[in-house]
Write an enzyme that holds these catalytic residues in place. Structure first.
Site, PDB file in Angstrom:
ATOM      1  N   GLY A  90       0.847  -1.201   0.000  1.00 28.71           N
ATOM      2  CA  GLY A  90       0.000   0.000   0.000  1.00 28.71           C
ATOM      3  C   GLY A  90       0.872   1.236   0.000  1.00 28.71           C
ATOM      4  O   GLY A  90       2.086   1.173   0.193  1.00 28.71           O
ATOM      5  N   GLY A  92       2.788   3.633   1.338  1.00 27.63           N
ATOM      6  CA  GLY A  92       3.372   3.798   2.661  1.00 27.63           C
ATOM      7  C   GLY A  92       3.901   5.208   2.884  1.00 27.63           C
ATOM      8  O   GLY A  92       4.254   5.585   4.001  1.00 27.63           O
ATOM      9  N   ASP A 252       4.210  -4.524  -7.402  1.00 34.10           N
ATOM     10  CA  ASP A 252       3.586  -3.301  -6.892  1.00 34.10           C
ATOM     11  C   ASP A 252       4.106  -2.064  -7.628  1.00 34.10           C
ATOM     12  O   ASP A 252       3.590  -0.969  -7.429  1.00 34.10           O
ATOM     13  CB  ASP A 252       3.812  -3.152  -5.379  1.00 34.10           C
ATOM     14  CG  ASP A 252       5.271  -3.329  -4.990  1.00 34.10           C
ATOM     15  OD1 ASP A 252       5.786  -4.445  -5.143  1.00 34.10           O
ATOM     16  OD2 ASP A 252       5.891  -2.347  -4.559  1.00 34.10           O
ATOM     17  N   ASN A 253       5.117  -2.265  -8.462  1.00 32.90           N
ATOM     18  CA  ASN A 253       5.620  -1.147  -9.260  1.00 32.90           C
ATOM     19  C   ASN A 253       5.238  -1.279 -10.728  1.00 32.90           C
ATOM     20  O   ASN A 253       5.803  -0.604 -11.587  1.00 32.90           O
ATOM     21  CB  ASN A 253       7.142  -1.041  -9.132  1.00 32.90           C
ATOM     22  CG  ASN A 253       7.565  -0.584  -7.741  1.00 32.90           C
ATOM     23  OD1 ASN A 253       6.796   0.074  -7.039  1.00 32.90           O
ATOM     24  ND2 ASN A 253       8.770  -0.935  -7.338  1.00 32.90           N
TER      25      ASN A 253
HETATM   26  P1  AMP Z   1       9.186   0.961  -3.306  1.00 33.90           P
HETATM   27  O1  AMP Z   1      10.199  -0.119  -3.446  1.00 33.90           O
HETATM   28  O2  AMP Z   1       9.746   2.350  -3.222  1.00 33.90           O
HETATM   29  O3  AMP Z   1       8.129   0.854  -4.354  1.00 33.90           O
HETATM   30  O4  AMP Z   1       8.463   0.736  -1.914  1.00 33.90           O
HETATM   31  C1  AMP Z   1       7.860  -0.483  -1.575  1.00 33.90           C
HETATM   32  C2  AMP Z   1       6.893  -0.285  -0.423  1.00 33.90           C
HETATM   33  O5  AMP Z   1       7.541   0.272   0.697  1.00 33.90           O
HETATM   34  C3  AMP Z   1       5.746   0.643  -0.748  1.00 33.90           C
HETATM   35  O6  AMP Z   1       4.604   0.140  -0.119  1.00 33.90           O
HETATM   36  C4  AMP Z   1       6.164   1.953  -0.158  1.00 33.90           C
HETATM   37  O7  AMP Z   1       5.063   2.755   0.145  1.00 33.90           O
HETATM   38  C5  AMP Z   1       6.917   1.493   1.067  1.00 33.90           C
HETATM   39  N1  AMP Z   1       7.948   2.455   1.441  1.00 33.90           N
HETATM   40  C6  AMP Z   1       9.111   2.711   0.827  1.00 33.90           C
HETATM   41  N2  AMP Z   1       9.799   3.674   1.461  1.00 33.90           N
HETATM   42  C7  AMP Z   1       9.050   4.048   2.523  1.00 33.90           C
HETATM   43  C8  AMP Z   1       9.203   4.999   3.579  1.00 33.90           C
HETATM   44  N3  AMP Z   1      10.254   5.789   3.658  1.00 33.90           N
HETATM   45  N4  AMP Z   1       8.224   5.080   4.499  1.00 33.90           N
HETATM   46  C9  AMP Z   1       7.146   4.290   4.434  1.00 33.90           C
HETATM   47  N5  AMP Z   1       6.937   3.376   3.477  1.00 33.90           N
HETATM   48  C10 AMP Z   1       7.862   3.246   2.529  1.00 33.90           C
HETATM   49 MG    MG Z   2       6.788   1.224  -5.239  1.00 35.98          MG
END
Ligand code: AMP
Ligand code: MG
Length: 488
Positions: A90, A92, A252-253
Site C-alpha cells: 500500500g 506507505g 507493486d511497481n
Molecule cells: P518501493 O520499493 O519504493 O516501491 O516501496 C515499496 C513499499 O515500501 C511501498 O509500499 C512503499 O510505500 C513502502 N515504502 C518505501 N519507502 C518508505 C518509507 N520511507 N516510508 C514508508 N513506506 C515506505
Molecule cells: Mg513502489
C-alpha cells in the site's frame, strides 16, 4: 484566497469503498520551499505558470494544505517483491490528493510522494529524501521526452527536516501525475485475501474508466488482461531499446496502464552490458537489464493469477500468450529503426551481431547509436569516428561491411536515413552522473538551477542542442563509482 482554487477535482478512486484505501491527509512538514516545477506538467493541469510563485503552491504540494475538492487517501495494494509475495504494502508514503479534471478534460490523479506515514508504512518513516525526489522528477520527465509511457512529475518541494537513510539527508516531496496509479499489486492484495468481490469491483472500475472500449468485447476481463499484458510487453521493448534499467520490477511497481512507475535505483545503460544491474541491493541480478523482458512476463502471470476468479484458466493463458510475440516484434521493430534498417527478418542478424560486438567492446549505448546516423554507406568508407568506439576495430569492420551492403540494398540515401535515425536515437539520456551533479548542487549549495536545466534538455532528447554537448558525454572519472541503492 487559495491560488489553486480553480483546480477542479473529481475523485473517482475515492468513490471506491474503504476496502481499497484509507482516507488521510498528508502530514505537514516544517518550512517547505519550492525546489523545482515543471512547466510542461502545469500545462497538463491547466495551471498558469505564475501559480508556481504563489505561497499556496508550495504549501499545497508540501502537504501542508489540502486544496478544496481534494479527498486525500492512501491506496492499498500488495505485491511480489524480488519474487516473494508480500501481503500488504500500500501507499506507505504516497498520498493521492485526488483527481484533477483540467479544462481539456484529460484527467490526472495527483499524488504526493513523501507525504508522511500512512497505515501501510510498516517500518518506514513515510518520507522521501531530496536526492531520490530529484531522481524521480528528472527521470519521469526524461522518459516522457523519449516517448515512453510514464507517470509525470509536477514539482518537488523540500524541507530541512532531517530524514535518516544511510546518512542524514533532508526531506522532499515529489508530486506525481498519472491517469491512474493502480498497480498489478492492487489486484493481488484481494486475490490472496480471498476477497473476490473486490477483484471484480476493481476490474470493473479499471475497465469503465481507463479501457471503456473493452466493455464492448464479449469477454471484457480476459480482454483487460490481454491489453495490460500487451502494454507491458511494449513497455519492456521500449525500455530495452533505450537502454533503461528499472531496478525494482516488483509487481507493486507495475502500472495497470503500462506506465513506467516508481523511479528508485534505475539507470540508463552506459557501456553496453546486457547483464547490467542498476540496483546495488539486487545481489542476484533478478532485475538485470537483460532480465527485464522475462520479468515483465512473469509479472503479468502474477496479475493473471489475481484475475483468475474473473475468467477461465484457458482464457487467462490465451491473454498472456500475447506477451512473447508482442515483445519480440516491438523490440525488433525499435532496434531496426535505431539502426536505420528496414523492419524485416533479414535485418535481425545485423542487430544481434552489433549488440554482441558492443558488449564485447563496452561501447557506450547512447553515444554509439546517435553516432551511427553519420555512417557512410559507401563501399570502403572508413567511418573512423564510429569505428574508434570499438577496442577491436577489425571486429567492427566485418559487421560494418555487412551493414553498409544492407543499407545500399535498402535504397534510402544516407541523408534521409540520418534524419530518421536521429529521431529515434536520443542524444541525451539521464546518465547517473548528470542527476548526481544536480543533486549535489541542490544539496550543498541550495542551487536548483541544474535540475531545471537538465529537465529542459531531457524534454527534447532527440534535438541536437549543440550548446549542451557536455550533457551527451560519457561519465567523467569522479562519477564512475556512484552507487544507487534502494534507499530513497
Ligand atoms: P518501493 O520499493 O519504493 O516501491 O516501496 C515499496 C513499499 O515500501 C511501498 O509500499 C512503499 O510505500 C513502502 N515504502 C518505501 N519507502 C518508505 C518509507 N520511507 N516510508 C514508508 N513506506 C515506505
Ligand atoms: Mg513502489
Amino acid at each position: 484566497m487559495n491560488a489553486l482554487k480553480h483546480l477542479a477535482f473529481d475523485n473517482r478512486y475515492a468513490t471506491l469503498s474503504e476496502a481499497f484505501h484509507t482516507r488521510l491527509a498528508p502530514t505537514p512538514v516544517p518550512d517547505p520551499y519550492l525546489v523545482a516545477w515543471n512547466p510542461n506538467a502545469f500545462e497538463l493541469l491547466g495551471l498558469d505558470h505564475d501559480k508556481a510563485r504563489h505561497p499556496d503552491f508550495v504549501t499545497t504540494f508540501a502537504g501542508n494544505m489540502t486544496p478544496a475538492g481534494a479527498d486525500p487517501l492512501a491506496a492499498i495494494y500488495a505485491g511480489h517483491q524480488f519474487g516473494h509475495y508480500v501481503p500488504q504494502l500500500g501507499d506507505g508514503r504516497a498520498i493521492l490528493l485526488g483527481e484533477v479534471v483540467p479544462p481539456d478534460g484529460n484527467r490526472w490523479e495527483v499524488q504526493l510522494k513523501g507525504a508522511g506515514r500512512t497505515p501501510y508504512s510498516r517500518g518506514g518513516d513515510g518520507r522521501a529524501v531530496l536526492r531520490s525526489s530529484i531522481r524521480e522528477y528528472l527521470c519521469s520527465e526524461a522518459m516522457h521526452g523519449l516517448g515512453i509511457p510514464t507517470t509525470r512529475a509536477l514539482c518537488i518541494t523540500g524541507t530541512d527536516m532531517p530524514v535518516m537513510r544511510e546518512s542524514v539527508e533532508t526531506g522532499a516531496l515529489v508530486t506525481r501525475l498519472a491517469p491512474s496509479f493502480i498497480r498489478f499489486g492492487s489486484f493481488e492484495v484481494f486475490f490472496y485475501r480471498d476477497q473476490h468481490d473486490e477483484i471484480k469491483t476493481l476490474a470493473d472500475f479499471t475497465l469503465r474508466h481507463y479501457f471503456p472500449e473493452l466493455l464492448e468485447e464479449a469477454k471484457p476481463y480476459p480482454a483487460l488482461l490481454r491489453e495490460v499484458t500487451q502494454r507491458t510487453a511494449k513497455l519492456m521493448a521500449q525500455w530495452q531499446a533505450v537502454g533503461f534499467c528499472h531496478g525494482v520490477m516488483n509487481t507493486d511497481n507495475m502500472s495497470i496502464l503500462g506506465l513506467t512507475l516508481d523511479y528508485g535505483p534505475y539507470g540508463f545503460m552506459e557501456a553496453y552490458d546486457p547483464t547490467y544491474i542498476c540496483n546495488h541491493s539486487d545481489h542476484d541480478g533478478r532485475y538485470a537489464y537483460d532480465q527485464q523482458p522475462n520479468i515483465g512476463a512473469w509479472n503479468c502471470t502474477c496479475l493473471a493469477q489475481a484475475m483468475l476468479p474473473l475468467m477461465e484458466l484457458e482464457e487467462a493463458k490465451e491473454a498472456l500468450a500475447i506477451y512473447g510475440e508482442t515483445f519480440a516484434t516491438e523490440y525488433m521493430r525499435l532496434m531496426c529503426a535505431k539502426l536505420g534498417l528496414l523492419f524485416e527478418e533479414a535485418s535481425a542478424p545485423l542487430v544481434t551481431g552489433l549488440l554482441d560486438l558492443m558488449a564485447q567492446n563496452a561501447v557506450d549505448y547512447t553515444i554509439f547509436f546517435r553516432s551511427l546516423a553519420q555512417f557512410d554507406s559507401g563501399a570502403n568508407a572508413p567511418n573512423t569516428e564510429i569505428r574508434d568506439q570499438f577496442l577491436k576495430r577489425e571486429s567492427f569492420d566485418a559487421w560494418a561491411s555487412g551493414y553498409s551492403k544492407r543499407l545500399r540494398a535498402s535504397g534510402s540515401g544516407d541523408q534521409v536515413r540520418a534524419m530518421q535515425m536521429n529521431a529515434v536515437n536520443p542524444k541525451f539520456v539521464l546518465r547517473n552522473y548528470l542527476a548526481e551533479a544536480a543533486i549535489r548542487k541542490a544539496r550543498d549549495e541550495r542551487d536548483y538551477t541544474e535540475i531545471e536545466l537538465l529537465r529542459s534538455i531531457l524534454a527534447k532528447p532527440f534535438d541536437e542542442q549543440s550548446e549542451f554537448e557536455d550533457y551527451a558525454k560519457e561519465p567523467p572519472d569522479w562519477a564512475k563509482k556512484i552507487e544507487v541503492s534502494c534507499s530513497s
